[in-house]
Design a protein around this motif. Structure first.
Motif, mmCIF file in Angstrom:
data_model
loop_
_atom_site.group_PDB
_atom_site.id
_atom_site.type_symbol
_atom_site.label_atom_id
_atom_site.label_comp_id
_atom_site.label_asym_id
_atom_site.label_seq_id
_atom_site.Cartn_x
_atom_site.Cartn_y
_atom_site.Cartn_z
ATOM 1 N N MET A 1 0.854 -1.203 0.000
ATOM 2 C CA MET A 1 0.000 0.000 0.000
ATOM 3 C C MET A 1 0.880 1.239 0.000
ATOM 4 S SD MET A 1 -3.137 -0.926 2.543
ATOM 5 C CE MET A 1 -3.692 0.762 2.542
ATOM 6 N N HIS A 2 0.423 2.273 -0.676
ATOM 7 C CA HIS A 2 1.239 3.479 -0.786
ATOM 8 C C HIS A 2 1.214 4.323 0.487
ATOM 9 C CE1 HIS A 2 2.383 7.598 -1.948
ATOM 10 N NE2 HIS A 2 3.318 6.934 -2.591
ATOM 11 N N LEU A 3 2.403 4.689 0.957
ATOM 12 C CA LEU A 3 2.520 5.612 2.100
ATOM 13 C C LEU A 3 3.801 6.411 1.942
ATOM 14 C CD1 LEU A 3 2.011 6.730 5.010
ATOM 15 C CD2 LEU A 3 3.225 4.726 5.869
ATOM 16 N N ASP A 4 3.659 7.728 1.876
ATOM 17 C CA ASP A 4 4.837 8.600 1.892
ATOM 18 C C ASP A 4 4.826 9.362 3.216
ATOM 19 O OD1 ASP A 4 6.870 10.368 1.608
ATOM 20 O OD2 ASP A 4 6.212 11.190 -0.313
ATOM 21 N N LEU A 5 5.727 8.972 4.092
ATOM 22 C CA LEU A 5 5.754 9.579 5.428
ATOM 23 C C LEU A 5 6.213 11.034 5.398
ATOM 24 C CD1 LEU A 5 7.193 6.461 7.158
ATOM 25 C CD2 LEU A 5 5.102 7.601 7.924
ATOM 26 N N ALA A 6 6.757 11.447 4.256
ATOM 27 C CA ALA A 6 7.189 12.842 4.142
ATOM 28 C C ALA A 6 6.033 13.750 3.712
ATOM 29 C CB ALA A 6 8.351 12.945 3.155
ATOM 30 N N SER A 7 4.814 13.263 3.848
ATOM 31 C CA SER A 7 3.627 14.067 3.559
ATOM 32 C C SER A 7 2.515 13.675 4.520
ATOM 33 C CB SER A 7 3.183 13.819 2.105
ATOM 34 O OG SER A 7 1.819 14.111 1.959
ATOM 35 N N LEU A 8 2.054 14.622 5.319
ATOM 36 C CA LEU A 8 1.002 14.316 6.303
ATOM 37 C C LEU A 8 -0.293 13.942 5.585
ATOM 38 C CD1 LEU A 8 1.666 17.112 8.974
ATOM 39 C CD2 LEU A 8 2.455 14.731 8.987
ATOM 40 N N PHE B 1 13.296 19.400 2.776
ATOM 41 C CA PHE B 1 12.077 19.470 3.579
ATOM 42 C C PHE B 1 10.980 18.544 3.065
ATOM 43 C CE2 PHE B 1 14.447 23.378 3.977
ATOM 44 C CZ PHE B 1 14.520 23.520 5.358
ATOM 45 N N THR B 2 10.095 18.164 3.961
ATOM 46 C CA THR B 2 8.938 17.339 3.594
ATOM 47 C C THR B 2 7.888 18.234 2.924
ATOM 48 O OG1 THR B 2 7.739 17.758 5.644
ATOM 49 C CG2 THR B 2 9.286 15.903 5.650
ATOM 50 N N ALA B 3 6.828 17.604 2.431
ATOM 51 C CA ALA B 3 5.739 18.356 1.785
ATOM 52 C C ALA B 3 5.189 19.436 2.715
ATOM 53 C CB ALA B 3 4.630 17.399 1.379
ATOM 54 N N ASP B 4 5.244 19.177 4.021
ATOM 55 C CA ASP B 4 4.696 20.134 4.987
ATOM 56 C C ASP B 4 5.748 21.102 5.514
ATOM 57 O OD1 ASP B 4 1.901 18.749 5.356
ATOM 58 O OD2 ASP B 4 3.429 17.185 5.395
ATOM 59 N N GLY B 5 6.946 21.014 4.958
ATOM 60 C CA GLY B 5 7.975 21.991 5.311
ATOM 61 C C GLY B 5 8.794 21.667 6.551
#
Ligand code: LMG
Ligand code: NDP
Ligand code: PMR
Length: 393
Positions: free
Chosen positions: A135-142, A178-182
């Motif tokens: 399953m898709h999960l990118d932890l660098a994006s909330l 940085f992550t998607a959320d900075g």
């Protein structure tokens, strides 16, 4: 400086309660080593409390209950456990997924940022097809974390064990990314992504009727300054969390938890301290109420994984023999996978609030965390700041 419980033959003379002083001349200096290893690999089976036989949850009411009463001989059988492992596309995560899937007793949800890589990895590891789902999960994006939780719930699988394993390490980066959320990417991925994931999935763990429900967050020796490895510069130090409270975005504020200058290796070690503090805070807040066990671990030095992909080639060449022949802290991916699989499913490792480590003969023991990594006040503060950053408070 007390250097503590490093399970390597190089430094551990014998297991003994209290403080031992041994001359480890690695740095040409005598290092006092606290050898309070608390070896305890012969636990009693913990009595099962809070086992419910109710339907798992509304959307999974049709799922088989955890324990079936077999009609013919009255024997009880346990259904397959359902475990989510983040970052199961390589290294420790993949080895653990393989070890569990091969038992036939677990269905592994491989929560990965690169779907195709994970699928390929599972296939070439020879994992039985019916025992895993990618399953898709990118932890660098909330946003991705929230979406993963929604998709998982729609799959109508129960959740019995969550393993927060994924991590990134940027030892040579000169500037932060940085992550998607900075958030600075190591703390953003390794800590904040997992913090949100485990908080959201706690509800699912609560609803599971599986006898041993667990939430495991992978820690490391390098975040523990009571060890030799934890004293290799740069050392982990969260300070007063002023950088984290400022959002770790490097814009007008620091990208480091303690508010200091960016250092990729320190950011990684700091993130591991956060992982170990979070596990203990989860234990304090939820173990008694929910019956879920929370644990962390140091699986040994798995010197050949993708974790070191960004290190200089010379390091990648020398690090494995250094760990194998000098520190003796080396473990293979397969051995480390077996260790983490034990923390997932072994009845003797169900104790909550524990940081597990292994001796060179691969027997597990409850290890001691450093002063900072076991600071309850810091854990509480970290919890509160993290809740704000991930939008839970
Ligand atoms: C920082 O450096 C980096 O700046 C940062 O970017 C980040 O990567 C961070 O933690 C990650 O590290 C930290 C480190 C650099 O600095 C220090 O540790 C300071 C202390 C340095 C003290 C040096 C002591 C040297 C001890 C080495 C022992 C060698 C003994 C050789 C004897 C050989 C006998 C056969 O440190 C490093 O980068 C070191 C790299 C570590 C891995 C390489 C170690 C070399 C070992 C070579 C032997 C390997 C072959 C063994 C074969 C044995 C066969 C029997
Ligand atoms: P690997 O790099 O092999 O595995 C890390 C995994 O995390 C990979 O599957 C990677 O995915 C995944 N990942 C990275 N970023 C994200 C993201 N944004 N979203 C989802 N997944 C992501 O390293 P290891 O197996 O060594 O590391 C596993 C754990 O073990 C880490 O928590 C590490 O801190 C810990 N550890 C490792 C030690 C060691 O010596 N190697 C020692 C102590 C602890 P992808 O495949 O797509 O890159
Ligand atoms: Mg270390 C008992 C000694 C020991 C152990 C178990 C580790 C584990 N390391 C030890 C000792 C040393 N290391 C010594 C004496 C040195 C100086 C030569 C040293 C250096 C070193 C470097 C440069 N070690 C490293 C690095 C890394 O870049 C790795 C790191 O810090 O990643 C954050 C690393 C590691 N040493 C370990 C382990 C487990 C790591 C890697 C990963 C991690 O903590 O997850």
């Amino acid at each position: 400086m007390a250097l503590q419980a490093v399970p390597t033959t190089l430094f551990v003379a014998k297991e003994k309660k209290g403080v031992a002083v041994k001359d480890s001349s690695f740095f040409g200096a005598a290092l006092p080593i606290n050898l309070k290893a608390e070896i305890s690999f012969c636990f009693k089976k913990e009595s099962r409390k809070n086992v419910t036989f109710a339907p798992i949850k509304a959307q999974t009411a049709a799922t088989t209950p955890a324990i079936n009463q077999s009609s013919s001989d009255g024997k009880k059988t346990l259904r397959k456990g359902s475990v989510i492992i983040t970052g199961a596309s390589s290294g420790l995560g993949l080895a653990t997924a393989k070890a569990l899937a091969e038992t036939g007793k677990w269905h592994v949800i491989m929560a990965c940022r690169n779907f195709l890589k994970a699928e390929k990895a599972a296939r070439s590891a020879g994992m039985p097809k019916e025992n895993y789902t990618v399953m898709h999960l990118d932890l660098a994006s909330l946003e991705s974390v929230r979406q993963f939780v929604d998709t998982f719930r729609r799959s109508e699988r129960p959740l019995d064990v969550l393993v927060c394993n994924a991590a990134v390490y940027q030892p040579t980066a000169k500037e932060p990314t940085f992550t998607a959320d900075g958030f600075e990417i190591s703390v953003g991925t390794n800590h904040l992504g997992h913090f949100l994931l485990s908080r959201l999935l706690l509800d699912d763990l609560k609803q599971s009727d599986y006898p041993n429900r667990r939430c495991i967050i992978v820690g490391s020796i390098t975040g523990n300054t009571n060890t030799l490895a934890g004293n290799v510069p740069p050392k982990a130090n969260l300070g007063d969390l002023r950088g984290l409270a400022g959002g770790l975005n490097g814009v007008g504020t620091s990208s480091m938890i303690d508010g200091g200058e960016f250092d990729g290796a320190k950011a990684y070690k700091d993130s591991k301290v956060c992982n170990m503090l979070t596990m203990q805070e989860l234990h304090r807040r939820f173990h008694e109420e929910t019956g879920v066990s929370f644990a962390s671990l140091y699986p040994g030095c798995i010197a050949e994984t993708g974790l070191f992909r960004e290190h200089i080639p010379l390091f990648r060449l020398l690090f494995p023999p250094f760990q194998k022949y000098i520190t003796k802290g080396y473990v293979s991916e397969a051995e480390a996978g077996k260790r983490l699989a034990q923390v997932v499913s072994d009845p003797s490792l169900s104790k909550s609030g524990v940081y597990w480590s292994w001796n060179n003969n691969s027997s597990s023991f409850e290890n001691q965390l450093s002063k900072e990594a076991s600071d309850a006040e810091k854990a509480r503060k970290l919890w509160e700041v993290s809740e704000k950053l991930v939008g839970l408070a």
